[in-house]
Design an enzyme around this catalytic site. Sequence first.
Site, PDB file in Angstrom:
ATOM      1  N   THR A  63       0.526  -0.891   0.343  1.00  0.00           N
ATOM      2  CA  THR A  63       0.009  -0.047   0.559  1.00  0.00           C
ATOM      3  C   THR A  63       1.131   0.937   0.257  1.00  0.00           C
ATOM      4  O   THR A  63       0.551   2.152  -0.409  1.00  0.00           O
ATOM      5  CB  THR A  63      -0.922  -0.484   1.590  1.00  0.00           C
ATOM      6  OG1 THR A  63      -1.429  -1.174   1.414  1.00  0.00           O
ATOM      7  CG2 THR A  63      -1.940   0.977   1.299  1.00  0.00           C
ATOM      8  N   VAL A  97      -4.235  -5.551   9.362  1.00  0.00           N
ATOM      9  CA  VAL A  97      -2.907  -4.536   8.593  1.00  0.00           C
ATOM     10  C   VAL A  97      -4.148  -4.150   8.128  1.00  0.00           C
ATOM     11  O   VAL A  97      -4.159  -5.099   6.839  1.00  0.00           O
ATOM     12  CB  VAL A  97      -2.110  -4.599   8.779  1.00  0.00           C
ATOM     13  CG1 VAL A  97      -1.046  -3.651   7.538  1.00  0.00           C
ATOM     14  CG2 VAL A  97      -0.881  -5.082  10.328  1.00  0.00           C
ATOM     15  N   TYR A 116       4.456 -12.246   6.188  1.00  0.00           N
ATOM     16  CA  TYR A 116       4.057 -11.525   5.391  1.00  0.00           C
ATOM     17  C   TYR A 116       3.242 -12.801   4.322  1.00  0.00           C
ATOM     18  O   TYR A 116       3.901 -12.679   3.290  1.00  0.00           O
ATOM     19  CB  TYR A 116       3.268 -10.383   4.889  1.00  0.00           C
ATOM     20  CG  TYR A 116       2.890  -9.708   4.135  1.00  0.00           C
ATOM     21  CD1 TYR A 116       1.845 -10.397   4.065  1.00  0.00           C
ATOM     22  CD2 TYR A 116       2.724  -8.649   2.932  1.00  0.00           C
ATOM     23  CE1 TYR A 116       0.716  -9.493   3.176  1.00  0.00           C
ATOM     24  CE2 TYR A 116       1.988  -7.760   2.473  1.00  0.00           C
ATOM     25  CZ  TYR A 116       0.946  -8.006   2.872  1.00  0.00           C
ATOM     26  OH  TYR A 116      -0.032  -7.767   1.589  1.00  0.00           O
ATOM     27  N   LYS A 167       1.088 -10.920   9.695  1.00  0.00           N
ATOM     28  CA  LYS A 167       0.290 -11.022   8.387  1.00  0.00           C
ATOM     29  C   LYS A 167      -0.278 -11.127   7.046  1.00  0.00           C
ATOM     30  O   LYS A 167       0.003 -11.876   6.429  1.00  0.00           O
ATOM     31  CB  LYS A 167       0.087  -9.153   8.260  1.00  0.00           C
ATOM     32  CG  LYS A 167      -0.698  -8.926   7.148  1.00  0.00           C
ATOM     33  CD  LYS A 167       0.065  -7.687   6.221  1.00  0.00           C
ATOM     34  CE  LYS A 167      -0.972  -6.554   5.520  1.00  0.00           C
ATOM     35  NZ  LYS A 167      -0.819  -5.522   4.794  1.00  0.00           N
TER      36      LYS A 167
END
Length: 294
Positions: free
Chosen positions: A51, A207, A139, A167
């Site tokens: 992001t 998140v 992640y 995540k």
Amino acid sequence: MTASAVPFGRALCAMITPFTASGALDPDAAGKLAASLVADGCDGLVLSGTTGESPTTTDTEKTALLRAVRAAVGDGVPIVAGVGSSDTRHTAALARQAEQAGADGLLVVTPYYSRPPQAAVEAHFRRVADATGLPVMLYDIPGRTGTRIEPDTLLRLAEHPRIVAVKDCAYDLLGSTKVMGATSLAYYSGCEELNLPLYAVGAAGYVSTVANVAPRQLRAVLDAFDAGDTAGAARLNQLLAPLTEAMMASGLPGTVTAKALLGAGPVREPLQPAGREATDGLRRAYEELLAATR
């Protein structure tokens, strides 16, 4: 949950990286956005993730962004720095750079494109975790990287003293539940539609990209659940669904949709800005959420 069970807080924003009209990093805008997100309920911030346009920001820009946000929010707000890349040596170097710049933790994505086998994935994460003294959030997003962090690999990685969180964008509730039940890893939903389901089976929080524009509403879901109001949590989650769909499932990357709503400068190529029709749809969904949650 205890503080150790939520090492970076519950409600984390995967923050965009603001740019000026000319496309340069805008540290002042980043600091202002970070401060407003914290004021609106974010426990912590994740910088330089997807992001945050990490594939198109330089190492120097990543450090400047981190320092600007740290100055804006102070030392009491956890900042997790995205340092993932497809190159283990580069990732370890970014990890050391983030530690020196004041990060509280590291977000490390599975090496992408090369699609390493699980033994190599495990070795990559261990080497990065050994590079600094910071806690690490793995992640797991196979839809982007092409490689899953398999549950058995996560069980082994959980033995590392600095690998403390995940995540989770694997869309495998059973696998995630298995790992949560067998380890002390703190799970954070990385897919807004799974924030509440994953939280209900033991996750630490989320998140979120959508938190760039709706931090208060996302946090309210967890607050209601923690208060025992499961029906209220479900209702709030349902109210968020149209905005989540518009931002994350419209065919445009979340970076693009978040910047369209925030007016936070351009995106960097190869991304392109949202068109007028898409932006109008995003604003309708956002305004409807605001009207329903006032």
